[in-house]
Design a protein around this motif. Structure first.
Motif, PDB file in Angstrom:
ATOM      1  N   ILE A 106       0.837  -1.201   0.000  1.00 54.52           N
ATOM      2  CA  ILE A 106       0.000   0.000   0.000  1.00 54.52           C
ATOM      3  C   ILE A 106       0.873   1.252   0.000  1.00 54.52           C
ATOM      4  CG2 ILE A 106      -1.701   1.328   1.323  1.00 54.52           C
ATOM      5  CD1 ILE A 106      -2.745  -1.418   2.353  1.00 54.52           C
ATOM      6  N   VAL A 107       1.913   1.243   0.824  1.00 58.09           N
ATOM      7  CA  VAL A 107       2.821   2.388   0.874  1.00 58.09           C
ATOM      8  C   VAL A 107       3.502   2.566  -0.483  1.00 58.09           C
ATOM      9  CG1 VAL A 107       4.908   3.336   1.955  1.00 58.09           C
ATOM     10  CG2 VAL A 107       3.168   2.227   3.376  1.00 58.09           C
ATOM     11  N   ALA A 108       4.007   1.486  -1.058  1.00 60.19           N
ATOM     12  CA  ALA A 108       4.675   1.569  -2.364  1.00 60.19           C
ATOM     13  C   ALA A 108       3.708   2.070  -3.437  1.00 60.19           C
ATOM     14  CB  ALA A 108       5.251   0.215  -2.753  1.00 60.19           C
ATOM     15  N   ASN A 109       2.492   1.521  -3.466  1.00 56.18           N
ATOM     16  CA  ASN A 109       1.493   1.980  -4.446  1.00 56.18           C
ATOM     17  C   ASN A 109       1.161   3.452  -4.245  1.00 56.18           C
ATOM     18  OD1 ASN A 109       1.033  -0.326  -6.004  1.00 56.18           O
ATOM     19  ND2 ASN A 109      -0.440  -1.144  -4.545  1.00 56.18           N
ATOM     20  N   GLY A 110       1.021   3.854  -2.987  1.00 58.85           N
ATOM     21  CA  GLY A 110       0.716   5.250  -2.691  1.00 58.85           C
ATOM     22  C   GLY A 110       1.821   6.187  -3.142  1.00 58.85           C
ATOM     23  N   LEU A 111       3.060   5.810  -2.861  1.00 62.26           N
ATOM     24  CA  LEU A 111       4.188   6.640  -3.279  1.00 62.26           C
ATOM     25  C   LEU A 111       4.264   6.747  -4.801  1.00 62.26           C
ATOM     26  CD1 LEU A 111       6.947   5.447  -0.791  1.00 62.26           C
ATOM     27  CD2 LEU A 111       5.744   7.638  -0.792  1.00 62.26           C
ATOM     28  N   LEU A 112       4.158   5.613  -5.475  1.00 60.45           N
ATOM     29  CA  LEU A 112       4.212   5.637  -6.937  1.00 60.45           C
ATOM     30  C   LEU A 112       3.026   6.403  -7.525  1.00 60.45           C
ATOM     31  CD1 LEU A 112       5.584   2.082  -7.638  1.00 60.45           C
ATOM     32  CD2 LEU A 112       6.607   4.230  -8.408  1.00 60.45           C
ATOM     33  N   GLY A 113       1.850   6.229  -6.943  1.00 53.69           N
ATOM     34  CA  GLY A 113       0.689   6.973  -7.422  1.00 53.69           C
ATOM     35  C   GLY A 113       0.882   8.469  -7.266  1.00 53.69           C
ATOM     36  N   MET A 114       1.419   8.875  -6.123  1.00 48.88           N
ATOM     37  CA  MET A 114       1.665  10.291  -5.874  1.00 48.88           C
ATOM     38  C   MET A 114       2.685  10.840  -6.876  1.00 48.88           C
ATOM     39  SD  MET A 114       3.114  12.076  -2.407  1.00 48.88           S
ATOM     40  CE  MET A 114       4.729  11.327  -2.558  1.00 48.88           C
ATOM     41  N   VAL A 115       3.784  10.117  -7.047  1.00 47.23           N
ATOM     42  CA  VAL A 115       4.824  10.573  -7.953  1.00 47.23           C
ATOM     43  C   VAL A 115       4.318  10.567  -9.402  1.00 47.23           C
ATOM     44  CG1 VAL A 115       7.126  10.033  -8.839  1.00 47.23           C
ATOM     45  CG2 VAL A 115       6.688   9.911  -6.396  1.00 47.23           C
ATOM     46  N   ASN A 116       3.616   9.516  -9.793  1.00 48.97           N
ATOM     47  CA  ASN A 116       3.105   9.439 -11.169  1.00 48.97           C
ATOM     48  C   ASN A 116       2.081  10.529 -11.466  1.00 48.97           C
ATOM     49  OD1 ASN A 116       4.662   7.226 -11.933  1.00 48.97           O
ATOM     50  ND2 ASN A 116       3.141   5.757 -11.263  1.00 48.97           N
ATOM     51  N   SER A 117       1.387  11.012 -10.440  1.00 45.43           N
ATOM     52  CA  SER A 117       0.345  12.020 -10.670  1.00 45.43           C
ATOM     53  C   SER A 117       0.890  13.342 -11.171  1.00 45.43           C
ATOM     54  CB  SER A 117      -0.470  12.256  -9.391  1.00 45.43           C
ATOM     55  OG  SER A 117       0.263  13.044  -8.461  1.00 45.43           O
ATOM     56  N   ILE A 118       2.179  13.582 -11.022  1.00 45.11           N
ATOM     57  CA  ILE A 118       2.690  14.873 -11.504  1.00 45.11           C
ATOM     58  C   ILE A 118       2.516  15.024 -13.010  1.00 45.11           C
ATOM     59  CG2 ILE A 118       4.344  15.051  -9.606  1.00 45.11           C
ATOM     60  CD1 ILE A 118       6.542  14.829 -11.788  1.00 45.11           C
ATOM     61  N   SER A 119       2.396  13.910 -13.715  1.00 42.23           N
ATOM     62  CA  SER A 119       2.191  13.993 -15.165  1.00 42.23           C
ATOM     63  C   SER A 119       0.909  14.740 -15.500  1.00 42.23           C
ATOM     64  CB  SER A 119       2.143  12.593 -15.781  1.00 42.23           C
ATOM     65  OG  SER A 119       0.997  11.892 -15.339  1.00 42.23           O
ATOM     66  N   GLN A 120      -0.034  14.764 -14.579  1.00 43.48           N
ATOM     67  CA  GLN A 120      -1.316  15.399 -14.844  1.00 43.48           C
ATOM     68  C   GLN A 120      -1.332  16.891 -14.522  1.00 43.48           C
ATOM     69  OE1 GLN A 120      -4.410  12.992 -13.145  1.00 43.48           O
ATOM     70  NE2 GLN A 120      -3.455  11.141 -13.903  1.00 43.48           N
ATOM     71  N   TRP A 121      -0.431  17.358 -13.681  1.00 41.47           N
ATOM     72  CA  TRP A 121      -0.480  18.770 -13.310  1.00 41.47           C
ATOM     73  C   TRP A 121       0.819  19.533 -13.529  1.00 41.47           C
ATOM     74  CZ3 TRP A 121       3.066  19.815  -9.541  1.00 41.47           C
ATOM     75  CH2 TRP A 121       3.410  18.791  -8.667  1.00 41.47           C
ATOM     76  N   TYR A 122       1.928  18.858 -13.728  1.00 42.89           N
ATOM     77  CA  TYR A 122       3.215  19.540 -13.903  1.00 42.89           C
ATOM     78  C   TYR A 122       3.281  20.209 -15.276  1.00 42.89           C
ATOM     79  CZ  TYR A 122       8.207  20.155 -14.796  1.00 42.89           C
ATOM     80  OH  TYR A 122       9.432  20.674 -15.128  1.00 42.89           O
TER      81      TYR A 122
END
Length: 177
Positions: free
Chosen positions: A136-152
């Motif tokens: 869950i922690v790994a998925n959460g971290l990757l999800g958070m990091v991957n989300s920058i593609s949508q707003w960066y």
């Protein structure tokens, strides 16, 4: 050119003729270079995820403090996403257009990336450096990091490095003992 078209209008809305016109090739000539539009999608996504995997493997192969390694994973992953933002958007929106075989191969590559993150978290937890380590922690971290593609947006004054520094602080302040 296909990356630009797929990212802008989507895989399903892009025709082979449009790809050909952007590359100054006729559709028939384009098929000389590619097997199918799906093959182009696969190559785009495969190349991006392989870069993410290579970066993660490079970090996890090093000896060193797991806290620093997790910070490096964040730095490397954000840098790759910032450089391949369009590919990440394509993956999020259009990966389901891949054949079953290519979907399975892409998932395997993505799982290998996640395995790298989980190994660093596990290493840090076993060493008493992290408060927790699980999928869950790994998925959460990757999800958070991957989300920058949508707003960066690179031209809005914040660099990928600055984002990585903020994410590092946020994550490590929450996990490190």
């Amino acid at each position: 050119m296909a990356i630009e078209l797929f990212a802008t209008v989507g895989y399903h809305a892009t025709s082979v003729a449009e790809i050909g016109s952007r590359t100054d090739l006729q559709p028939g000539a384009l098929y000389y270079h590619i097997k199918s539009k799906e093959e182009v999608l696969w190559e785009i996504l495969r190349r991006y995820v392989e870069k993410a995997l290579a970066g993660a493997q490079q970090v996890t192969a090093k000896d060193g403090d797991p806290v620093e390694k997790l910070g490096q994973l964040i730095d490397v992953h954000i840098d790759i996403i910032a450089k391949h933002r369009r590919e990440v958007l394509i993956q999020v929106r259009d990966a389901d257009a891949l054949t079953d075989e290519h979907q399975a191969q892409l998932q395997d590559l993505r799982q290998q990336v996640q395995d790298c993150w989980e190994s660093v978290l596990d290493e840090g937890y076993r060493a008493g450096r992290f408060t927790r380590s699980n999928r869950i922690v790994a998925n959460g971290l990757l999800g958070m990091v991957n989300s920058i593609s949508q707003w960066y947006r690179p031209r809005r004054g914040v660099t990928a490095h600055e984002i990585a520094q903020e994410f590092r602080a946020m994550v490590l302040d929450g996990l490190v003992r």
